[in-house]
Design a protein around this motif. Sequence first.
Motif, PDB file in Angstrom:
ATOM      1  N   UNK B 246       0.828  -1.210   0.000  1.00  0.00           N
ATOM      2  CA  UNK B 246       0.000   0.000   0.000  1.00  0.00           C
ATOM      3  C   UNK B 246       0.853   1.247   0.000  1.00  0.00           C
ATOM      4  N   UNK B 247       0.162   2.351  -0.078  1.00  0.00           N
ATOM      5  CA  UNK B 247       0.836   3.652  -0.053  1.00  0.00           C
ATOM      6  C   UNK B 247       1.653   3.824   1.216  1.00  0.00           C
ATOM      7  N   UNK B 248       1.180   3.148   2.276  1.00  0.00           N
ATOM      8  CA  UNK B 248       1.816   3.362   3.582  1.00  0.00           C
ATOM      9  C   UNK B 248       3.199   2.729   3.672  1.00  0.00           C
ATOM     10  N   UNK B 249       3.607   2.028   2.612  1.00  0.00           N
ATOM     11  CA  UNK B 249       4.981   1.526   2.579  1.00  0.00           C
ATOM     12  C   UNK B 249       5.964   2.685   2.635  1.00  0.00           C
ATOM     13  N   UNK B 250       5.584   3.776   2.001  1.00  0.00           N
ATOM     14  CA  UNK B 250       6.476   4.928   1.962  1.00  0.00           C
ATOM     15  C   UNK B 250       5.925   6.109   2.762  1.00  0.00           C
ATOM     16  N   UNK B 251       4.604   6.275   2.721  1.00  0.00           N
ATOM     17  CA  UNK B 251       4.001   7.448   3.357  1.00  0.00           C
ATOM     18  C   UNK B 251       3.433   7.107   4.724  1.00  0.00           C
ATOM     19  N   UNK B 252       3.371   8.098   5.568  1.00  0.00           N
ATOM     20  CA  UNK B 252       2.645   7.969   6.822  1.00  0.00           C
ATOM     21  C   UNK B 252       1.283   8.622   6.609  1.00  0.00           C
ATOM     22  N   UNK B 253       0.227   8.017   7.148  1.00  0.00           N
ATOM     23  CA  UNK B 253      -1.107   8.541   6.883  1.00  0.00           C
ATOM     24  C   UNK B 253      -1.371   9.850   7.617  1.00  0.00           C
ATOM     25  N   UNK B 254      -0.710  10.052   8.749  1.00  0.00           N
ATOM     26  CA  UNK B 254      -1.077  11.193   9.592  1.00  0.00           C
ATOM     27  C   UNK B 254      -0.043  12.305   9.602  1.00  0.00           C
ATOM     28  N   UNK B 255       1.179  11.967  10.012  1.00  0.00           N
ATOM     29  CA  UNK B 255       2.166  13.020  10.196  1.00  0.00           C
ATOM     30  C   UNK B 255       3.568  12.459  10.032  1.00  0.00           C
ATOM     31  N   UNK B 256       4.498  13.330   9.661  1.00  0.00           N
ATOM     32  CA  UNK B 256       5.880  12.863   9.486  1.00  0.00           C
ATOM     33  C   UNK B 256       6.846  14.029   9.638  1.00  0.00           C
ATOM     34  N   UNK B 257       8.083  13.660   9.935  1.00  0.00           N
ATOM     35  CA  UNK B 257       9.125  14.693  10.001  1.00  0.00           C
ATOM     36  C   UNK B 257       9.589  15.078   8.597  1.00  0.00           C
TER      37      UNK B 257
END
Lengths: 335, 502
Positions: B246-257
Amino acid sequence: MKHNNFFCKFSLLGFLLYSSLFAQISEPFKVINPIQYQIAEEDTTSVVIETNSSLIDYFVISNDLNLSRRIDVDSNRSHYCEVIYLELGDNKIYIDGFKDGVLVKNKVQKVFHTSSAYKEYKYPPNKYDFNYFHNESKEKVCATCHNMSVNEVKGYAFEDVTKSNCYQCHSHIAEKDHGHAPAVNWLCTSCHNGEVGKFNRFEKGKTRFNVPDPIGTVCFNCHKKTKENWEKKLFQHEPVENGSCDRCHSSHSSKRASYLKKPVWDLCHTCHKIDGSHVIKTLFGKKHPTKGVKDPSRPGKELDCMSCHYSHASDNVSLLKGKSNFIMCIKCHKK
Amino acid sequence: MKKLVALLLTVVLGAYLFQAYGVAEKFGRFVVIMGNIAYNLSNAKHAYEDFDFNISDDELSEINVSKIANEVKSSIDKKKEKKALPTPLAPVEIAVDEVREEEAVKHLKTKIKEEALVSLDDLPDKFKPLKQYLHEPFKMGACRICHTSKNNKPGELISKRMTDICYSCHKTKYTKEFDHKPVKDGRCTDCHDPHQSNTKSLLKSDSINNLCMKCHDKTSSFKSKATKQFINMKLPVKHEPIEKRSCLECHDAHTSEKKFLLHLDSKMDLCLDCHDDIADEVHDSKYKHGGVNTSKKRCLECHDPHATKHKKLLKLDPIKTCLQCHDKEVKSDEDGGMLMNIKKHLDENPNWHTPIKKPEKEGGCSACHAPHGSDNFSILRKSFTKNFYDNFDNKDFFCFECHNKTKISMQYIDAEDNNVTNFRDGEVNLHHLHVNDRKGRTCRACHDEHASKYEHLIRSYTDFNGIKFPLRFIETPEGGSCAPACHNKFEYDRVRPKGIGK
């Protein structure tokens, strides 16, 4: 107003007539090049003659080399150029002007063709001098017919060499079998850069196309790696060391491979005179040959100095090809 | 008397022979030679071989000192480097998960007033049949946690701000450098269903990817569609993690640095986290490609992380990708020189090398150049030479990956193997002649690797010591001619030999 206009035209015509009269020389012909007692380094020289067509019909250029060339004088043209070949040493160029079949003027120009590969022709007699051609005043004469500018693109050779402006007058320097690439591709200014070296400082500014002497500085621009290899060696041949490449090699074109000025043996013997007993002389007075026999170490070639010696640099004494005398002998004398 | 005459005769004859053959001279020379040999033997050191170069003590000490100093310095430097190596930091997203686990919500039935509970059977019809995953308060029937008890407006919430409701239980707040826009705006219910769902995490869609694409598809008609960061997942070549996971392999759904809510630095670190074979090429190769190594967008200069029309997720076709940058002279990282303007070169010269001519089949530029970095100059995939002259013996040049080596190795070409090369005069292979010599010319002496205006990729100009000399190649039906700087005009003919083939 009308009158004024007429006067203008008349005066202009008069001025033109006067100036054209003034421009023509008073004698049948005048030799512009070569000057009397000129030194020539190439084996050719161009004869440039200015004529007065009213005083001369044709002239004949001849020399001692069975050359005789008749050139008819055209009333629309004042200057004539001819390239003639020279012999080593003294050359006499005879120019005879004729009008109605009668000799009106004759002149003998003396030119000395020098070459560093021949001891007897290396130093011309004192009365001879260099004639520097490509300077502003002299080029003006040629500029009426010839394009005197340099049309060479730096770093690119001519696709069609005849397009080079230098080729127009100097084509003969590249006509021998073995042509040096920059010369036969008319990249003249890569060597004739107008600079002078420590041996020809006095020539500075005399011509646009000076070559530094010692010439090594320009040679090693291209032959960089070769030079680096030589510098690694313990011993270098003296001309290599001081960059006098032109002592053995001709820079434009030559009859021989590697643009040598003479066959190898003769070339070496210009400076290195050996008596009969080079290499070894046996008990019964038989000498070791240095030429005229086949070279077993280089199949298909004749024995010469290059059989045993390197010409430029070596790690061994006497620029030998082998480490010791013994190794040199067994190169040919195998059991 | 007879004896006397015989003696006299022998003496006279002897004297005559002695004189005639120069015995005295020869004997003298013999003595000198033997003397020389004796002298040389006694003084065993031969003058020629006695070359030893004495280095004075001063020079010796100088050399040694500097050498030792250098060695010491380099060893110290190495130690320092080892010390200075940064200890790998723990990935940030792990910390996030930990925080969440700590504050994971535990709904205790005792905490909620028993009379307010609604049994699952009494729920309104729209919630039936029940889905796989249920929100904990929903499962308990504790509607009152979120909804008001007044029944005049069914489903009315206790607060108008969604964040007040969600965050009252879910204490994890998303306050890193970059927040997802719905998170920032407090629109939790854009993605999550507050009651029930068939997907984990109570998503409003059947999969994570579809949920994301609801907003991040340009063609979407969803009311809270994203304003930027659209991606097109309809293109044929898709990034494997998106497709398989899924997209979450690379992205965080909520927040990131990191920008774009990524787990790691978007430009390169994230990519190389999975593509570790490429990581070796990028970091450890001798010659690095400026496109990856020093560019602004790193991997993303050439690749699209989501989906493209082209193989290897390239943004453009294999040739155009390279020409994005190489449409001008670019400074080389290798030696600081300028790399040629390949676009101009290709535009000017109509005959292209096959990999460039058929990029889809033969691989374009990357057929020969390794785009991520290589140990060979010009980031070539295999060894080649920069020189005009090079010895071909025992050398495995890159060209012979595709081109038949017998083209140059056969000295004579008979009628049987006629098709090996056309560059021959009669039966003499002119390739062999040019290449197998003391000064063997390399392929590049005559051929241009990219494009040329002549057939067979014959160069218009060959570079020799910085000067470009024209080859002046003319092709005829059965042969041709060349007039380069190397030699005068030479002709060749396959049927009627004109030069060396005679």
